[in-house]
Design an enzyme around this catalytic site. Structure first.
Site, PDB file in Angstrom:
ATOM      1  N   ASN A 202     -34.171   3.759   0.722  1.00 32.75           N
ATOM      2  CA  ASN A 202     -34.748   4.073  -0.590  1.00 32.75           C
ATOM      3  C   ASN A 202     -36.136   4.306  -0.406  1.00 32.75           C
ATOM      4  O   ASN A 202     -36.854   4.090   0.690  1.00 32.75           O
ATOM      5  CB  ASN A 202     -34.533   2.574  -1.755  1.00 32.75           C
ATOM      6  CG  ASN A 202     -35.126   1.587  -1.160  1.00 32.75           C
ATOM      7  OD1 ASN A 202     -36.588   1.215  -0.792  1.00 32.75           O
ATOM      8  ND2 ASN A 202     -34.310   0.274  -0.680  1.00 32.75           N
ATOM      9  N   ASP A 272     -28.420  -2.888  -2.451  1.00 36.35           N
ATOM     10  CA  ASP A 272     -27.218  -3.803  -2.897  1.00 36.35           C
ATOM     11  C   ASP A 272     -26.141  -3.514  -2.009  1.00 36.35           C
ATOM     12  O   ASP A 272     -25.194  -4.487  -2.012  1.00 36.35           O
ATOM     13  CB  ASP A 272     -26.888  -3.570  -4.451  1.00 36.35           C
ATOM     14  CG  ASP A 272     -28.095  -3.845  -5.163  1.00 36.35           C
ATOM     15  OD1 ASP A 272     -28.727  -5.148  -5.089  1.00 36.35           O
ATOM     16  OD2 ASP A 272     -28.514  -3.303  -6.150  1.00 36.35           O
ATOM     17  N   LYS A 332     -32.028 -11.072 -15.320  1.00 34.65           N
ATOM     18  CA  LYS A 332     -32.274 -11.372 -14.032  1.00 34.65           C
ATOM     19  C   LYS A 332     -32.859 -12.803 -13.714  1.00 34.65           C
ATOM     20  O   LYS A 332     -32.651 -13.209 -13.115  1.00 34.65           O
ATOM     21  CB  LYS A 332     -32.992 -10.102 -13.305  1.00 34.65           C
ATOM     22  CG  LYS A 332     -32.239  -9.068 -12.989  1.00 34.65           C
ATOM     23  CD  LYS A 332     -32.998  -7.938 -11.991  1.00 34.65           C
ATOM     24  CE  LYS A 332     -32.172  -6.540 -12.239  1.00 34.65           C
ATOM     25  NZ  LYS A 332     -32.743  -5.555 -11.639  1.00 34.65           N
ATOM     26  N   LYS A 336     -30.812 -15.331 -11.774  1.00 33.94           N
ATOM     27  CA  LYS A 336     -31.284 -15.917 -10.467  1.00 33.94           C
ATOM     28  C   LYS A 336     -31.973 -17.292 -10.463  1.00 33.94           C
ATOM     29  O   LYS A 336     -32.715 -17.477  -9.293  1.00 33.94           O
ATOM     30  CB  LYS A 336     -31.930 -14.611  -9.928  1.00 33.94           C
ATOM     31  CG  LYS A 336     -31.134 -13.334  -9.715  1.00 33.94           C
ATOM     32  CD  LYS A 336     -31.713 -12.310  -8.952  1.00 33.94           C
ATOM     33  CE  LYS A 336     -30.968 -11.029  -8.931  1.00 33.94           C
ATOM     34  NZ  LYS A 336     -31.242 -10.117  -7.924  1.00 33.94           N
TER      35      LYS A 336
END
Ligand code: PMT
Length: 389
Positions: A202, A272, A332, A336
């Protein structure tokens, strides 16, 4: 802040006007004080023009009682001596006050003094200079630099005055809270191998994560920086760097370090998914058909740290979003088990991958929100460190 820049007689005095300019640009009110020898290198009109204030260099001029050093020390929140020669360091350590600047230095509380030493390497290495500096530090004075490099005397080595930007940064750091203990930072992209020459990656450059590592180290923390592939380098001695390539390598390094850390800020852009198989040779084109790549999920490093978080540990994640930013970030944060999440949106110009700037919203588990303007990643990193530590 109200700052006096004290200039002594070394060649680096020519950088003092630039330091004054930078401090003023950052919103500080600045006055200058100089020794007679400093004025051999930089002129009074220059210092008075950049500071927009009269120069203080004579104990009795403008005040027949010679008490201006007292009114100045009452006015100033900080005295930055740049350059600080071996001579002024020696005088300060011995309590000698024989001119305007050394008298002002003696009047200032040591914890309100920042010294930027500059001298020849052998003078710098001299036990007298080192002993004097140790004494000044023990009393609470801070120092910035010197750096290594080419010196005016024609030699190379330690003794170069820190650059005006670094000195201005050190001024800023003095206003911030200190961070102790060890912190983990993840940075950069991950590369997920397809074969021996190709990968899925990325656009992360690592700039955000490296700026965070530097900001934590500058604030006093020991930093474990786990970085994906990047060309960036670190310079701070309190940063220990571990280079990894894939998400699984980053997972192994981060989970091993986490139990020893007081906190973690995970800014890496972790893939991911990874290819289900990785060929150890270059895959060949097969006829004219397309090709299907089977992907499997990578472990979620942040979620793993969240599930093993101990009382007292702080965990900070990032969220890179393109839509429904706040809702996604909040999900998130909870899923998490984070204390904070730093949201950056690709819809904000100048934010996110590759660029030197970012714009973030810091969401905390207790519901508070801090929004930043578009700032350099260095400044954003400092803001994050101040908020989450
Ligand atoms: O590196 P730069 O070019 O400076 O760019 C900075 C940045 C845009 C990469 C950075 O600011 C940023 O947003 N990093 C997080 C990017 C990301 O992957 O976001 P996410 O929303 O997909 O992931 C959420 C969080 O989980 C992140 O803290 C991420 O590090 C973590 N994560 C994600 C997946 C995974 N398998 N393990 C993880 O730990």
């Amino acid at each position: 802040m109200r700052i006096i820049v004290g200039i002594t007689g070394g060649i680096a005095a020519y950088k003092a006007p630039e330091l004054v300019r930078q401090l003023k640009k950052r919103g500080h009110e600045v006055r200058c004080a100089a020794t007679a020898h400093a004025l051999e290198f930089v002129t009074r009109p220059t210092l008075e023009t950049v500071s927009e204030a009269p120069l203080y260099c004579d104990l009795f001029a403008g005040n027949a009682h010679g008490t201006e050093h007292i009114s100045l020390k009452d006015w100033a929140e900080l005295l930055v001596v740049a350059p600080a020669t071996a001579n002024i360091i020696g005088k300060a350590a011995s309590g000698i006050a024989d001119d305007a600047l050394s008298t002002l230095l003696l009047a200032m509380a040591p914890e309100r003094v920042l010294l930027a030493p500059a001298m020849n390497s052998q003078m710098w290495a001299h036990p007298a200079v080192q002993r004097n500096l140790q004494q000044l530090k023990a009393w609470g004075m801070r120092t910035v630099g010197p750096a290594e490099g080419a010196l005016a005397c024609g030699t190379n080595g330690p003794g170069r005055m820190a650059e005006p930007t670094e000195i201005a940064d050190a001024v800023a750091n003095g206003e911030r809270k200190a961070v102790g203990g060890k912190w983990l930072v993840t940075a950069g992209p991950t590369y997920e191998k397809i074969d021996s020459v190709r990968f899925i990656g990325n656009y992360s450059s690592g700039k955000m994560g490296f700026a965070l590592a530097e900001a934590l180290a500058e604030a006093g923390a020991d930093v474990e920086l786990v970085s994906g592939p990047t060309h960036l380098t670190v310079s701070h001695p309190r940063i220990r760097r571990t280079d990894v390539e894939s998400a699984r390598e980053m997972y192994a390094a981060a989970t091993a370090l986490w139990p020893t850390c007081q906190g973690a800020i995970l800014s890496a852009a972790v893939a991911d998914y990874r290819p289900a198989t990785q060929a150890d040779h270059k895959l060949k084109k097969q006829g004219s058909d397309g090709m299907t790549l089977e992907l499997v999920q990578n472990p979620d490093i942040l979620a793993t740290l969240g599930s093993s978080k101990q009382t007292g540990q702080r965990l900070v994640g990032f969220a890179l979003e393109t839509n429904d930013e706040l809702q996604n970030a909040e999900k998130k944060l909870q899923r998490k088990n984070l204390d904070y999440i730093v949201l950056n949106s690709l819809r904000d110009a100048g934010a996110g991958f590759g660029v030197d700037t970012n714009k973030v919203t810091i969401l905390s588990a207790d519901g508070s929100r801090t929004e930043s303007p578009l700032m350099s990643k260095r400044e954003i990193a400092r803001l994050i460190v101040q908020e989450v530590t």
